[in-house]
Design a protein around this motif. Sequence first.
Motif, PDB file in Angstrom:
ATOM      1  N   UNK A 111       0.824  -1.202   0.000  1.00  0.00           N
ATOM      2  CA  UNK A 111       0.000   0.000   0.000  1.00  0.00           C
ATOM      3  C   UNK A 111       0.855   1.248   0.000  1.00  0.00           C
ATOM      4  N   UNK A 112       2.083   1.120  -0.507  1.00  0.00           N
ATOM      5  CA  UNK A 112       3.002   2.258  -0.514  1.00  0.00           C
ATOM      6  C   UNK A 112       2.472   3.366  -1.414  1.00  0.00           C
ATOM      7  N   UNK A 113       2.837   4.596  -1.119  1.00  0.00           N
ATOM      8  CA  UNK A 113       2.359   5.740  -1.893  1.00  0.00           C
ATOM      9  C   UNK A 113       2.788   5.627  -3.346  1.00  0.00           C
ATOM     10  N   UNK A 114       2.121   6.418  -4.234  1.00  0.00           N
ATOM     11  CA  UNK A 114       2.252   6.248  -5.669  1.00  0.00           C
ATOM     12  C   UNK A 114       3.651   6.467  -6.219  1.00  0.00           C
ATOM     13  N   UNK A 153      -1.416  15.478  -9.824  1.00  0.00           N
ATOM     14  CA  UNK A 153      -0.017  15.869 -10.013  1.00  0.00           C
ATOM     15  C   UNK A 153       0.239  16.279 -11.450  1.00  0.00           C
ATOM     16  N   UNK A 154       0.994  17.358 -11.603  1.00  0.00           N
ATOM     17  CA  UNK A 154       1.515  17.706 -12.911  1.00  0.00           C
ATOM     18  C   UNK A 154       2.773  16.870 -13.160  1.00  0.00           C
ATOM     19  N   UNK A 155       3.068  16.628 -14.418  1.00  0.00           N
ATOM     20  CA  UNK A 155       4.330  15.956 -14.718  1.00  0.00           C
ATOM     21  C   UNK A 155       4.881  16.438 -16.052  1.00  0.00           C
ATOM     22  N   UNK A 160      -4.138  11.971 -12.468  1.00  0.00           N
ATOM     23  CA  UNK A 160      -5.111  11.919 -11.385  1.00  0.00           C
ATOM     24  C   UNK A 160      -5.070  10.521 -10.785  1.00  0.00           C
ATOM     25  N   UNK A 161      -4.770  10.437  -9.493  1.00  0.00           N
ATOM     26  CA  UNK A 161      -4.639   9.152  -8.824  1.00  0.00           C
ATOM     27  C   UNK A 161      -5.995   8.722  -8.273  1.00  0.00           C
ATOM     28  N   UNK A 162      -6.575   7.727  -8.938  1.00  0.00           N
ATOM     29  CA  UNK A 162      -7.858   7.177  -8.496  1.00  0.00           C
ATOM     30  C   UNK A 162      -7.685   6.461  -7.163  1.00  0.00           C
ATOM     31  N   UNK A 208      -4.755   7.944 -13.727  1.00  0.00           N
ATOM     32  CA  UNK A 208      -5.206   8.269 -15.071  1.00  0.00           C
ATOM     33  C   UNK A 208      -4.369   9.443 -15.563  1.00  0.00           C
ATOM     34  N   UNK A 209      -3.685   9.243 -16.690  1.00  0.00           N
ATOM     35  CA  UNK A 209      -2.785  10.266 -17.206  1.00  0.00           C
ATOM     36  C   UNK A 209      -3.349  10.913 -18.467  1.00  0.00           C
TER      37      UNK A 209
END
Length: 238
Positions: free
Chosen positions: A18-21, A122-124, A169-171, A177-178
Amino acid sequence: MMKKLTLLAIAGLLAFSAQAQTTKGTLVLTGKLGYSQSKSKHDRDRNTPRSEFEQYNYTVSPSIGFLIKDNLEIGVRAHRYKLHHGDANYFENVKSNWENGENNKGVSVYARQYKYLTEKLALHGTLSSGISNQVITYASNTDGPYPYTSREERDAILVNGSLSPGITFFVSKKLGIQAGLGALTFNHSVTDSFREYTLYNTPPYELQRREDTIKRNVLQFDFSSMHLNFGLSYFIGQ
């Protein structure tokens, strides 16, 4: 009949943490898959001149990345694109066919930096470089009293680099979703081409052939909505 279908593919369906993205050590699997088709057919008894049309294209682009540090991903991407377009026209018992196609496949490496606006958004920015092979074909022929045939092929090796912005966007902690919109790109290409054709006004209609090689450098700045693309990314933490 017109129909258009866009599919987004997810690579990787199992996770064990369950580590962060976008933390260091995370594996990122991304998939893009697109397909479209259109077709039209005129009633030969009611329409003069009559014509038929068909086109389809598809794109497959999987990639695998790794977070070498928090919010910095490096990876490799492969792609395959295919296009087919055909027209047939009938006029006064003379039929004309025209077809063109494109096959493009290649591989690239990339580095992507994430900058969080919120916990889920997040922007990338992505910097990438790669090589690909593009083959474009054209063919046409006309029957009747003045027959004509033409075939052309362009085989190109392309080396490119690009800088493109995007948003993720992290669902969930595992799924993002990028969306990407255009890019600043530089392309260097070497194209070998040939053309074969008949001259109907010079019997016995001997086949003519021309060959050439073209080198080209193109710098393109395009962030229009025509280049909007989407993908799904799956993040597998340690």
